[in-house]
Write a protein that holds these residues in place. Structure first.
Motif, PDB file in Angstrom:
ATOM      1  N   ARG A  30      67.324   9.148  48.833  1.00 23.29           N
ATOM      2  CA  ARG A  30      68.439   8.571  48.067  1.00 23.29           C
ATOM      3  C   ARG A  30      68.717   9.281  46.747  1.00 23.29           C
ATOM      4  O   ARG A  30      69.726   9.009  46.104  1.00 23.29           O
ATOM      5  CB  ARG A  30      68.169   7.095  47.802  1.00 23.29           C
ATOM      6  N   SER A  31      67.834  10.167  46.341  1.00 24.17           N
ATOM      7  CA  SER A  31      67.974  10.809  45.039  1.00 24.17           C
ATOM      8  C   SER A  31      68.535  12.219  45.180  1.00 24.17           C
ATOM      9  O   SER A  31      68.279  12.906  46.163  1.00 24.17           O
ATOM     10  CB  SER A  31      66.609  10.879  44.342  1.00 24.17           C
ATOM     11  N   ASP A  32      69.273  12.635  44.169  1.00 25.36           N
ATOM     12  CA  ASP A  32      69.753  14.011  44.124  1.00 25.36           C
ATOM     13  C   ASP A  32      68.735  14.931  43.449  1.00 25.36           C
ATOM     14  O   ASP A  32      68.890  16.148  43.469  1.00 25.36           O
ATOM     15  CB  ASP A  32      71.080  14.083  43.352  1.00 25.36           C
ATOM     16  N   ASP A  33      67.704  14.342  42.856  1.00 24.14           N
ATOM     17  CA  ASP A  33      66.678  15.130  42.180  1.00 24.14           C
ATOM     18  C   ASP A  33      65.689  15.703  43.185  1.00 24.14           C
ATOM     19  O   ASP A  33      65.390  15.070  44.209  1.00 24.14           O
ATOM     20  CB  ASP A  33      65.918  14.262  41.175  1.00 24.14           C
ATOM     21  N   PRO A  34      65.144  16.879  42.888  1.00 18.51           N
ATOM     22  CA  PRO A  34      64.140  17.460  43.792  1.00 18.51           C
ATOM     23  C   PRO A  34      62.847  16.635  43.767  1.00 18.51           C
ATOM     24  O   PRO A  34      62.549  15.955  42.772  1.00 18.51           O
ATOM     25  CB  PRO A  34      63.913  18.866  43.234  1.00 18.51           C
ATOM     26  N   PRO A  35      62.071  16.688  44.849  1.00 16.48           N
ATOM     27  CA  PRO A  35      60.823  15.921  44.922  1.00 16.48           C
ATOM     28  C   PRO A  35      59.885  16.157  43.734  1.00 16.48           C
ATOM     29  O   PRO A  35      59.227  15.225  43.276  1.00 16.48           O
ATOM     30  CB  PRO A  35      60.183  16.378  46.230  1.00 16.48           C
ATOM     31  N   GLN A  36      59.824  17.378  43.240  1.00 18.90           N
ATOM     32  CA  GLN A  36      58.945  17.678  42.097  1.00 18.90           C
ATOM     33  C   GLN A  36      59.315  16.820  40.882  1.00 18.90           C
ATOM     34  O   GLN A  36      58.455  16.276  40.203  1.00 18.90           O
ATOM     35  CB  GLN A  36      59.035  19.167  41.740  1.00 18.90           C
ATOM     36  N   VAL A  37      60.604  16.661  40.623  1.00 17.79           N
ATOM     37  CA  VAL A  37      61.060  15.853  39.491  1.00 17.79           C
ATOM     38  C   VAL A  37      60.710  14.382  39.717  1.00 17.79           C
ATOM     39  O   VAL A  37      60.229  13.695  38.811  1.00 17.79           O
ATOM     40  CB  VAL A  37      62.579  16.030  39.265  1.00 17.79           C
ATOM     41  N   LEU A  38      60.917  13.899  40.932  1.00 18.84           N
ATOM     42  CA  LEU A  38      60.583  12.507  41.246  1.00 18.84           C
ATOM     43  C   LEU A  38      59.092  12.254  41.060  1.00 18.84           C
ATOM     44  O   LEU A  38      58.681  11.241  40.508  1.00 18.84           O
ATOM     45  CB  LEU A  38      61.011  12.165  42.675  1.00 18.84           C
ATOM     46  N   ARG A  39      58.281  13.193  41.518  1.00 19.45           N
ATOM     47  CA  ARG A  39      56.832  13.060  41.374  1.00 19.45           C
ATOM     48  C   ARG A  39      56.437  13.017  39.898  1.00 19.45           C
ATOM     49  O   ARG A  39      55.625  12.204  39.482  1.00 19.45           O
ATOM     50  CB  ARG A  39      56.095  14.190  42.078  1.00 19.45           C
ATOM     51  N   GLU A  40      57.038  13.882  39.104  1.00 15.82           N
ATOM     52  CA  GLU A  40      56.722  13.896  37.674  1.00 15.82           C
ATOM     53  C   GLU A  40      57.075  12.565  37.009  1.00 15.82           C
ATOM     54  O   GLU A  40      56.378  12.123  36.110  1.00 15.82           O
ATOM     55  CB  GLU A  40      57.458  15.046  36.985  1.00 15.82           C
ATOM     56  N   ARG A  41      58.138  11.933  37.468  1.00 16.70           N
ATOM     57  CA  ARG A  41      58.566  10.661  36.878  1.00 16.70           C
ATOM     58  C   ARG A  41      57.586   9.521  37.156  1.00 16.70           C
ATOM     59  O   ARG A  41      57.523   8.569  36.388  1.00 16.70           O
ATOM     60  CB  ARG A  41      59.944  10.274  37.411  1.00 16.70           C
ATOM     61  N   VAL A  42      56.870   9.590  38.262  1.00 16.22           N
ATOM     62  CA  VAL A  42      55.955   8.489  38.605  1.00 16.22           C
ATOM     63  C   VAL A  42      54.496   8.810  38.291  1.00 16.22           C
ATOM     64  O   VAL A  42      53.620   8.004  38.563  1.00 16.22           O
ATOM     65  CB  VAL A  42      56.083   8.075  40.099  1.00 16.22           C
ATOM     66  N   THR A  43      54.252   9.982  37.717  1.00 11.32           N
ATOM     67  CA  THR A  43      52.878  10.408  37.445  1.00 11.32           C
ATOM     68  C   THR A  43      52.584  10.368  35.954  1.00 11.32           C
ATOM     69  O   THR A  43      53.084  11.196  35.201  1.00 11.32           O
ATOM     70  CB  THR A  43      52.637  11.836  37.982  1.00 11.32           C
ATOM     71  N   SER A  44      51.767   9.408  35.543  1.00 14.88           N
ATOM     72  CA  SER A  44      51.310   9.334  34.151  1.00 14.88           C
ATOM     73  C   SER A  44      50.046  10.169  34.023  1.00 14.88           C
ATOM     74  O   SER A  44      49.117  10.020  34.828  1.00 14.88           O
ATOM     75  CB  SER A  44      50.976   7.892  33.769  1.00 14.88           C
ATOM     76  N   LYS A  45      50.020  11.043  33.019  1.00 14.12           N
ATOM     77  CA  LYS A  45      48.814  11.850  32.824  1.00 14.12           C
ATOM     78  C   LYS A  45      47.631  10.910  32.595  1.00 14.12           C
ATOM     79  O   LYS A  45      47.687  10.019  31.763  1.00 14.12           O
ATOM     80  CB  LYS A  45      48.979  12.779  31.627  1.00 14.12           C
ATOM     81  N   GLY A  46      46.608  11.089  33.389  1.00 18.55           N
ATOM     82  CA  GLY A  46      45.433  10.230  33.301  1.00 18.55           C
ATOM     83  C   GLY A  46      45.512   8.978  34.156  1.00 18.55           C
ATOM     84  O   GLY A  46      44.569   8.207  34.209  1.00 18.55           O
ATOM     85  N   GLY A  47      46.640   8.798  34.869  1.00 19.04           N
ATOM     86  CA  GLY A  47      46.802   7.623  35.721  1.00 19.04           C
ATOM     87  C   GLY A  47      46.265   7.846  37.127  1.00 19.04           C
ATOM     88  O   GLY A  47      45.676   8.883  37.446  1.00 19.04           O
ATOM     89  N   THR A  48      46.476   6.867  37.977  1.00 18.53           N
ATOM     90  CA  THR A  48      45.929   6.917  39.335  1.00 18.53           C
ATOM     91  C   THR A  48      46.602   7.989  40.192  1.00 18.53           C
ATOM     92  O   THR A  48      45.928   8.688  40.949  1.00 18.53           O
ATOM     93  CB  THR A  48      46.043   5.546  40.021  1.00 18.53           C
ATOM     94  N   THR A  49      47.937   8.111  40.094  1.00 17.65           N
ATOM     95  CA  THR A  49      48.629   9.142  40.869  1.00 17.65           C
ATOM     96  C   THR A  49      48.179  10.521  40.410  1.00 17.65           C
ATOM     97  O   THR A  49      47.935  11.416  41.226  1.00 17.65           O
ATOM     98  CB  THR A  49      50.159   8.993  40.741  1.00 17.65           C
ATOM     99  N   TYR A  50      48.049  10.701  39.113  1.00 18.66           N
ATOM    100  CA  TYR A  50      47.577  11.971  38.564  1.00 18.66           C
ATOM    101  C   TYR A  50      46.180  12.309  39.099  1.00 18.66           C
ATOM    102  O   TYR A  50      45.915  13.437  39.517  1.00 18.66           O
ATOM    103  CB  TYR A  50      47.573  11.916  37.034  1.00 18.66           C
ATOM    104  N   ALA A  51      45.312  11.321  39.118  1.00 20.85           N
ATOM    105  CA  ALA A  51      43.952  11.545  39.617  1.00 20.85           C
ATOM    106  C   ALA A  51      43.972  11.949  41.087  1.00 20.85           C
ATOM    107  O   ALA A  51      43.264  12.871  41.511  1.00 20.85           O
ATOM    108  CB  ALA A  51      43.101  10.290  39.423  1.00 20.85           C
ATOM    109  N   ALA A  52      44.796  11.274  41.885  1.00 18.06           N
ATOM    110  CA  ALA A  52      44.881  11.593  43.312  1.00 18.06           C
ATOM    111  C   ALA A  52      45.446  12.992  43.532  1.00 18.06           C
ATOM    112  O   ALA A  52      44.903  13.776  44.327  1.00 18.06           O
ATOM    113  CB  ALA A  52      45.746  10.559  44.027  1.00 18.06           C
ATOM    114  N   LEU A  53      46.520  13.318  42.833  1.00 18.40           N
ATOM    115  CA  LEU A  53      47.145  14.641  42.998  1.00 18.40           C
ATOM    116  C   LEU A  53      46.220  15.760  42.537  1.00 18.40           C
ATOM    117  O   LEU A  53      46.119  16.800  43.196  1.00 18.40           O
ATOM    118  CB  LEU A  53      48.470  14.691  42.247  1.00 18.40           C
TER     119      LEU A  53
END
Length: 85
Positions: A30-53
């Motif tokens: 649904r987004s016009d943004d590339p996946p990399q941008v979407l991922r950056e928006r949901v990834t807090s440095k030091g958060g759970t997504t960041y740890a997994a990635l």
């Protein structure tokens, strides 16, 4: 499998895994943004997504996905030649 090893009931682990993929796919679709941008928006440095990635990057997951895609492409070409005869 990982969810059940973490102590979740199998049906809950399944629903969480499927929900994660559906959510990410729907957002990307649904987004016009590339996946990399979407991922950056949901990834807090030091958060759970960041740890997994970070863990997946260290394990070479990206390279393994690329290997898998090239293997599938090679096999598709082989099948195309076989069935194209």
């Amino acid at each position: 499998d990982a969810g059940t090893r973490m102590g979740l009931p199998p049906e809950v682990a399944y629903q969480l895994a499927v929900g994660t993929f559906i959510g990410a796919s729907t957002l990307a679709q649904r987004s016009d943004d590339p996946p990399q941008v979407l991922r950056e928006r949901v990834t807090s440095k030091g958060g759970t997504t960041y740890a997994a990635l970070t863990s997946m990057e260290a394990a070479g997951v990206k390279a393994k996905f690329e290997e898998a895609l090239f293997a599938a492409q090679k096999r598709a070409e082989e099948l195309g030649r076989e069935f194209g005869k």
